[in-house]
Design an enzyme around this catalytic site. Sequence first.
Site, PDB file in Angstrom:
ATOM      1  N   ASP A 170       0.854  -1.189   0.000  1.00 22.75           N
ATOM      2  CA  ASP A 170       0.000   0.000   0.000  1.00 22.75           C
ATOM      3  C   ASP A 170       0.895   1.246   0.000  1.00 22.75           C
ATOM      4  OD1 ASP A 170      -3.210   0.545   0.999  1.00 22.75           O
ATOM      5  OD2 ASP A 170      -1.780   2.212   1.124  1.00 22.75           O
TER       6      ASP A 170
ATOM      7  N   ASN B  29     -12.785  -3.494   2.404  1.00 23.18           N
ATOM      8  CA  ASN B  29     -13.818  -2.473   2.517  1.00 23.18           C
ATOM      9  C   ASN B  29     -14.749  -2.589   1.320  1.00 23.18           C
ATOM     10  OD1 ASN B  29     -12.644  -1.351   4.869  1.00 23.18           O
ATOM     11  ND2 ASN B  29     -11.160  -0.246   3.608  1.00 23.18           N
TER      12      ASN B  29
ATOM     13  N   GLU C 289     -12.439   3.053  -1.241  1.00 22.57           N
ATOM     14  CA  GLU C 289     -12.033   4.190  -2.074  1.00 22.57           C
ATOM     15  C   GLU C 289     -11.727   3.770  -3.505  1.00 22.57           C
ATOM     16  OE1 GLU C 289      -8.781   5.977   0.010  1.00 22.57           O
ATOM     17  OE2 GLU C 289     -10.070   6.675   1.644  1.00 22.57           O
ATOM     18  N   VAL C 290     -11.089   2.631  -3.659  1.00 23.58           N
ATOM     19  CA  VAL C 290     -10.710   2.171  -4.999  1.00 23.58           C
ATOM     20  C   VAL C 290     -11.687   1.067  -5.429  1.00 23.58           C
ATOM     21  CG1 VAL C 290      -8.890   1.170  -6.427  1.00 23.58           C
ATOM     22  CG2 VAL C 290      -8.282   2.715  -4.542  1.00 23.58           C
TER      23      VAL C 290
ATOM     24  N   HIS D 135     -10.093  -5.424  -3.396  1.00 25.44           N
ATOM     25  CA  HIS D 135      -8.777  -5.598  -2.787  1.00 25.44           C
ATOM     26  C   HIS D 135      -8.946  -5.994  -1.336  1.00 25.44           C
ATOM     27  CE1 HIS D 135      -9.974  -1.361  -2.526  1.00 25.44           C
ATOM     28  NE2 HIS D 135      -9.366  -1.318  -1.336  1.00 25.44           N
TER      29      HIS D 135
ATOM     30  N   HIS E 261      -6.823  -5.769   2.183  1.00 26.55           N
ATOM     31  CA  HIS E 261      -5.664  -5.227   2.879  1.00 26.55           C
ATOM     32  C   HIS E 261      -5.077  -6.354   3.711  1.00 26.55           C
ATOM     33  CE1 HIS E 261      -6.762  -0.855   2.336  1.00 26.55           C
ATOM     34  NE2 HIS E 261      -7.935  -1.402   2.140  1.00 26.55           N
TER      35      HIS E 261
HETATM   36  P1  AMP Z   1      -9.852   1.251   0.319  1.00 24.01           P
HETATM   37  O1  AMP Z   1     -10.245   2.410   1.180  1.00 24.01           O
HETATM   38  O2  AMP Z   1     -10.110  -0.072   0.970  1.00 24.01           O
HETATM   39  O3  AMP Z   1     -10.429   1.348  -1.074  1.00 24.01           O
HETATM   40  O4  AMP Z   1      -8.283   1.328   0.217  1.00 24.01           O
HETATM   41  C1  AMP Z   1      -7.582   1.754  -0.912  1.00 24.01           C
HETATM   42  C2  AMP Z   1      -6.123   1.676  -0.581  1.00 24.01           C
HETATM   43  O5  AMP Z   1      -5.382   1.797  -1.768  1.00 24.01           O
HETATM   44  C3  AMP Z   1      -5.633   2.755   0.366  1.00 24.01           C
HETATM   45  O6  AMP Z   1      -5.071   2.145   1.531  1.00 24.01           O
HETATM   46  C4  AMP Z   1      -4.591   3.515  -0.450  1.00 24.01           C
HETATM   47  O7  AMP Z   1      -3.494   3.943   0.329  1.00 24.01           O
HETATM   48  C5  AMP Z   1      -4.191   2.484  -1.472  1.00 24.01           C
HETATM   49  N1  AMP Z   1      -3.659   3.001  -2.725  1.00 24.01           N
HETATM   50  C6  AMP Z   1      -4.199   3.979  -3.499  1.00 24.01           C
HETATM   51  N2  AMP Z   1      -3.449   4.168  -4.596  1.00 24.01           N
HETATM   52  C7  AMP Z   1      -2.412   3.287  -4.522  1.00 24.01           C
HETATM   53  C8  AMP Z   1      -1.298   2.997  -5.357  1.00 24.01           C
HETATM   54  N3  AMP Z   1      -1.081   3.655  -6.519  1.00 24.01           N
HETATM   55  N4  AMP Z   1      -0.432   2.028  -4.962  1.00 24.01           N
HETATM   56  C9  AMP Z   1      -0.625   1.372  -3.799  1.00 24.01           C
HETATM   57  N5  AMP Z   1      -1.676   1.589  -2.972  1.00 24.01           N
HETATM   58  C10 AMP Z   1      -2.553   2.537  -3.323  1.00 24.01           C
END
Ligand code: AMP
Length: 121
Positions: free
Chosen positions: A33, A94, A102-103, A107, A109
């Site tokens: 991350d 999440n 967020e993404v 995924h 963690h």
């Molecule tokens: P979530 O809130 O579960 O969607 O978490 C998304 C995670 O992706 C966060 O912990 C971010 O820090 C991580 N993240 C976003 N962009 C990148 C990236 N380019 N490389 C690695 N991790 C990322």
Amino acid sequence: MSYDNNNIFAKILRNEIPCEKIYEDEYVLSFYDVNPQKKIHALIIPKGKYVNLDDFSSKATSDEIVGFIKGINIVAKKLNISSDIGKGYRTISNVSEHGGQEVPHLHFHIFGGEKLGKIVE
Ligand code: AMP
């Protein structure tokens, strides 16, 4: 639930954006991350286009699901945090708005390398 081909993890899968890779096979990609919340903070994503765990559970093939779950164990072993060779870890995913996702590409963690606190705040 439509998949956004321009989400950041889709770009990482297409090698348009770099990542600090931990492991890759035909089913998964794992990388660190970019904003670590614990001593070890890895992410693991499926290669397929799935928005979140619900999307994956309902649409992925059995091979993809098995490959993903086994991938978590492979990554934990590589990081020396699996329960057989290390001291364990926590994995969370999440899902959507209330989950704080967020993404929009599934995924998990993987947190470890230190004693973890409460699961939720
Ligand atoms: P979530 O809130 O579960 O969607 O978490 C998304 C995670 O992706 C966060 O912990 C971010 O820090 C991580 N993240 C976003 N962009 C990148 C990236 N380019 N490389 C690695 N991790 C990322």
